[in-house]
Write an enzyme that holds these catalytic residues in place. Structure first.
Site, short mmCIF file in Angstrom:
data_model
loop_
_atom_site.label_atom_id
_atom_site.label_comp_id
_atom_site.label_asym_id
_atom_site.label_seq_id
_atom_site.Cartn_x
_atom_site.Cartn_y
_atom_site.Cartn_z
N TRP A 323 22.57 -23.64 12.44
CA TRP A 323 21.11 -23.37 12.41
C TRP A 323 20.58 -22.94 11.15
CZ3 TRP A 323 18.40 -19.13 11.14
CH2 TRP A 323 17.20 -18.96 11.69
N HIS A 324 21.52 -22.44 10.20
CA HIS A 324 21.02 -21.86 8.90
C HIS A 324 20.79 -23.01 7.81
CE1 HIS A 324 22.00 -17.67 10.67
NE2 HIS A 324 21.06 -17.36 9.39
N GLY A 325 21.62 -24.11 8.02
CA GLY A 325 21.49 -25.09 7.09
C GLY A 325 22.40 -26.13 7.21
#
Length: 465
Positions: A323-325
């Site tokens: 989700w973060h990257g």
């Protein structure tokens, strides 16, 4: 529009006065908030407003189409909306990542397809408002929230400007009802909000931006530095991202308080945690709550035995990393954090007090160090860059003194203040001190912010996610 700009310093008071000027007209208040939120977001790129409108209307309409009986009819509508929102998110955020990963996989077999990389601009905050919309759809399907027919109030719930681009990710059970009832101005709440904004801005501009100056130099060329430098870089980046993101959350929550709207806390002094489990209960709370409700519990949570619980935790943390990257380094970061959490699945549970004591500081420091080391993967600019850093740590010199130790002159006072204020939501919350002392603190922080803005002024880190 960023929080640490003169534009926002003009925008927020204007919103404040017009909003409370409409206090007797709830619908007009909501219409104005929606307009202000779209102006706030469109300040970056007004072309991307169409995505928010699509997400908003499709989610609102889907909820109204459900009957509320969790039938196949409801499940089909809910599934369609979740797939639509995830599809939009995947297209903008993960399409090139999937393309590159598949090309690399084919390369293992000597196949080298000439597939072009698409020039896709990632909309600011898409991960945050998409997850908020998905949570509403699922909550309506489960019967935890009744669908609202007020499209304006729902649109404000999705696009509310303080938390639109970097959270906190709110559930409809907390935020939506606040747009459906008349509010009155509360002076004390507004004062607390101003203090929280000041503290958040100080964290961002004095601490995060200064740490970022050092971090960028250390990570730019790992081979120019020693092994202790790389470990120190991980520590500095952990401080940077905490001050940056929690600072953003403080400004967002404080801005909402000026409008007498309550957003949930997103950080609770995570670096004073005594183990990794406690840390993840205090770090990015809204995201981990989202994954707990919509991924971990549906997978079985902790109800299916310890080994299944361990698997569920690993799935959640791998997904949270992704989700973060859109890079394997984020997956590595999430997976390693999951592995560090696994011992607490198999160990007897021990109830901890709400706040760490002085005697527990060594445990806090060890937990922080482990967390900071894993953050090296988060900061690395790709897998190749991470391998270079690893090579320096393993084979580099261990006799050199780390560079930029002057950063301690910022870090030590910052965490001393946070330690003293750890029983409040933020250190300036309860300023029951003489007026002279309070205003000395306020003006001192404003002076520090002004001086820091002359040297550094970087975008909030989480805007890219």
């Amino acid at each position: 529009m960023q929080f640490d700009t003169y534009t926002y310093a003009l925008f927020l008071p204007l919103v404040f006065f017009i909003y409370w000027g409409l206090k007797r007209h709830l619908r007009w208040q909501n219409l104005f908030l929606l307009l202000a939120s779209y102006i706030f977001y469109g300040w970056w790129d007004w072309h991307m407003l169409g995505l928010i409108v699509l997400t908003t209307l499709s989610t609102w309409g889907t909820a109204l189409m459900m009957r509320g009986d969790r039938s196949g009819h409801d499940k089909a509508w809910a599934t369609a909306n979740v797939v639509l929102n995830l599809g939009i998110l995947c297209y903008y955020k993960y399409l090139n990542f999937l393309r590159d990963s598949f090309v690399d996989f084919l390369g293992l077999f000597g196949i080298a397809p000439d597939w072009p990389t698409l020039n896709i601009l990632l909309p600011v905050g898409i991960s945050f408002y998409t997850f908020q919309a998905i949570s509403y759809t699922i909550d309506v399907y489960r019967g935890e929230v009744k669908p609202t027919r007020d499209v304006v109030a729902f649109s404000v719930f999705i696009a509310f400007f303080p938390q639109l681009v970097a959270g906190p990710i709110e559930r409809a059970t907390n935020l939506l009802p606040q747009f459906l009832r008349t509010k009155s101005f509360d002076y004390n709440t507004a004062v607390v909000g101003m203090r929280q904004m000041l503290w958040g801005l100080a964290k961002k501009m004095i601490i995060a931006d200064t740490m970022g100056h050092y971090v960028d130099q250390l990570f730019a060329n790992p081979y120019s530095y020693s092994a202790p430098d790389m470990l120190w870089a991980g520590i500095l980046f952990a401080v940077q991202i905490y001050a940056d993101f929690s600072g953003y959350s403080d400004i967002a929550i404080g801005s909402a308080k000026l409008l007498n709207i309550k957003l949930l806390p997103n950080f609770r002094y995570p670096f004073f945690s005594r183990n990794m489990k406690e840390l993840w209960q205090r770090w990015h709370i809204s995201l981990m709550t989202w994954f707990r409700h919509y991924v971990y519990f549906p997978l079985g949570g902790s109800r299916c035995g310890k080994w299944r619980t361990a698997l569920n935790i690993m799935i959640v943390f791998a997904l949270s990393g992704l989700w973060h990257g859109a890079d394997w380094t984020f997956v590595i970061w999430g997976t390693v954090n999951g592995l560090l959490l696994l011992p607490f699945v198999f160990m007897p549970r021990k109830q901890l007090s709400d706040h760490a004591s002085w005697r527990e500081l060594p445990r806090c420091l060890l937990t922080f160090f482990l967390f900071a080391m894993v953050f090296i993967a988060f900061r690395a600019e790709g897998f190749g860059h991470l391998l270079k850093i690893g090579d320096v740590v393993i084979n580099g010199s261990w006799v050199a003194v780390p560079m930029f130790l002057e950063a301690l002159f910022y870090i030590v006072p910052f965490f001393a203040i946070e330690w003293l204020g750890r029983r409040q939501e933020f250190p300036l919350e309860l300023m029951n001190m003489p007026r002279v002392f309070r205003w000395t603190v306020y003006w001192g922080l404003l002076l520090g912010i002004s001086l820091a803005s002359l040297d550094f002024n970087t975008q909030f880190i989480y805007f890219q996610f």
